[in-house]
Design a protein around this motif. Structure first.
Motif, PDB file in Angstrom:
ATOM      1  N   ASN A   2      -8.564   0.947  -1.153  1.00 31.94           N
ATOM      2  CA  ASN A   2      -7.183   0.613  -1.530  1.00 31.94           C
ATOM      3  C   ASN A   2      -7.023  -0.863  -1.868  1.00 31.94           C
ATOM      4  OD1 ASN A   2      -7.487  -0.079   1.272  1.00 31.94           O
ATOM      5  ND2 ASN A   2      -5.254  -0.177   1.462  1.00 31.94           N
ATOM      6  N   SER A  60       0.829  -1.212   0.000  1.00 32.74           N
ATOM      7  CA  SER A  60       0.000   0.000   0.000  1.00 32.74           C
ATOM      8  C   SER A  60       0.857   1.252   0.000  1.00 32.74           C
ATOM      9  CB  SER A  60      -0.943  -0.002   1.208  1.00 32.74           C
ATOM     10  OG  SER A  60      -1.894  -1.035   1.103  1.00 32.74           O
ATOM     11  N   GLY A 102      -4.168   3.887  -1.180  1.00 32.86           N
ATOM     12  CA  GLY A 102      -3.389   3.093  -0.232  1.00 32.86           C
ATOM     13  C   GLY A 102      -2.220   3.865   0.335  1.00 32.86           C
TER      14      GLY A 102
END
Length: 372
Positions: free
Chosen positions: A309, A286, A343
């Protein structure tokens, strides 16, 4: 001031705690690493830290083996005479804390994961709860990496509220794991499982999903990046890995200490784990603006915001995992890029490694104040 950092894995100390240890050294503390010998303990020594090797069999449940470990930790801590011990991983957290309680050494523990013992409800889980309760009673602070483990320990009366604190895993070095230009060698969509090659990480579900996806989509490739763990009773076999490669279900990339150089080759990271402390690879992916797919279990669902995300699959549910992979496949590149950018923002706001380091520094200062 002498601080011991005690772990069952010198690899994890080197890969996940190096910046914390350097910060402790900058503050004037003498840092000694107590961990199993090998390549990574030597690397820690090369980074300027004192080392004190100790053999730990992470998979032994035998009474004599564990009593012997307690005795070795007792001799080690009595000789080193640390002012504070920082424990990480199950056996150091339990047995090291018992030793420190006897020697009256303040301890700061990190529940980085509860392992397979806490999957299900076995008699071994009851034994583990007993020993956690016995060992953590006098810990100065117990850090937790997810809310579920935090609440579990409170509800089981293993610890008191004033002892507990929640931290964002081991955090992420935002400079090391930052978005990079994607490395594309062809027009295929690339998924990667990153983690130790053991059953509890959901690797068999990943393989079955990959086989079915490849029957339907010709432009999708699946990869595995991680270490074989032959000593672990839940490890996949070399035969299985060879079969998957021979059938071209996956491409096995081995292991690396520089995972950031591999992650930017992929469009999505998949971890169908059964349980985590707080998944490091999901944080790292992420942070590098790569969409993630994971399961609705502690330590995984804490990182992913569904449809923001990445996507969340039901644990041990192959059909649902396939469904979530197909969602990524059906996104446009722009939509995947937006998901990746989301993310990165989540990691910057909630999982910066500096948050973890500052939590340790503040707690160590509190220990010093209390003892002065």
């Amino acid at each position: 001031m002498k601080i011991v950092f005690s772990s069952n894995s010198s690899w994890s100390v080197y890969n996940f705690r190096l910046n914390l240890l350097h910060e402790l050294s900058k503050r004037g503390y003498t840092v000694i690493i107590v961990a199993p010998p090998g390549e990574y303990l030597n690397k820690l020594k090369d980074n300027g830290f004192e080392i004190s090797p100790i053999e730990i069999n992470n998979y032994s449940k035998g009474i004599l083996d564990n009593l012997h470990l307690i005795y070795k930790l007792y001799l080690k801590y009595k000789y080193l005479k640390p002012d504070i011990v920082l424990h990480n991983a199950i056996k150091p957290n339990i047995y090291g804390s018992l030793v420190c309680r006897f020697l009256q050494i303040p301890v700061i523990n990190n529940i980085s994961g509860l392992g397979s013992l806490f999957i299900g409800d076995s008699y071994l889980k009851k034994i583990a709860v007993f020993f956690y309760r016995l060992s953590q009673k006098k810990a100065f602070r117990v850090f937790f990496q997810n809310q579920f483990d935090f609440d579990l320990f409170l509800n089981l009366k293993i610890i008191n509220t004033y002892q507990a604190a929640l931290i964002p895993g081991s955090g992420v070095d935002l400079e090391r794991f930052k978005p990079k230009k994607k490395l594309f060698f062809d027009n295929s969509l690339k998924f990667c499982f990153v983690g130790r090659l053991i059953k509890d990480k959901g690797i068999y579900e990943y393989i079955e999903a990959a086989e079915k996806i490849k029957e339907k989509y010709s432009n999708v490739k699946f990869y595995i990046l991680g270490e074989m763990m032959p000593q672990n009773p839940n490890s996949i076999s070399q035969i299985d890995l060879n079969n998957w490669q021979n059938k071209k279900t996956i491409h096995y990339l081995g292991k690396t200490d520089f995972v950031e150089n591999e992650l930017n080759k992929f469009d999505c990271v998949v971890l169908p784990s059964y349980r985590e402390g707080l998944s490091r690879v999901l944080l790292e992916a992420s942070s590098m603006a790569i969409p993630i797919i994971t399961t609705n279990v502690p330590g995984c669902v804490d990182v992913v915001e569904n449809n923001i995300n990445g996507f969340v699959a039901k644990v041990k549910d192959i059909d649902d995992l396939i469904l979530q992979i197909e969602k990524i496949i059906n996104l446009s590149k722009i939509e995947r890029d937006i998901m990746g950018e989301n993310g990165r923002k989540i990691i910057e706001n909630k999982f910066d490694e500096k948050i973890v380091i500052n939590s340790y520094l503040k707690t160590i200062e509190d220990v010093i104040k209390k003892n002065n």
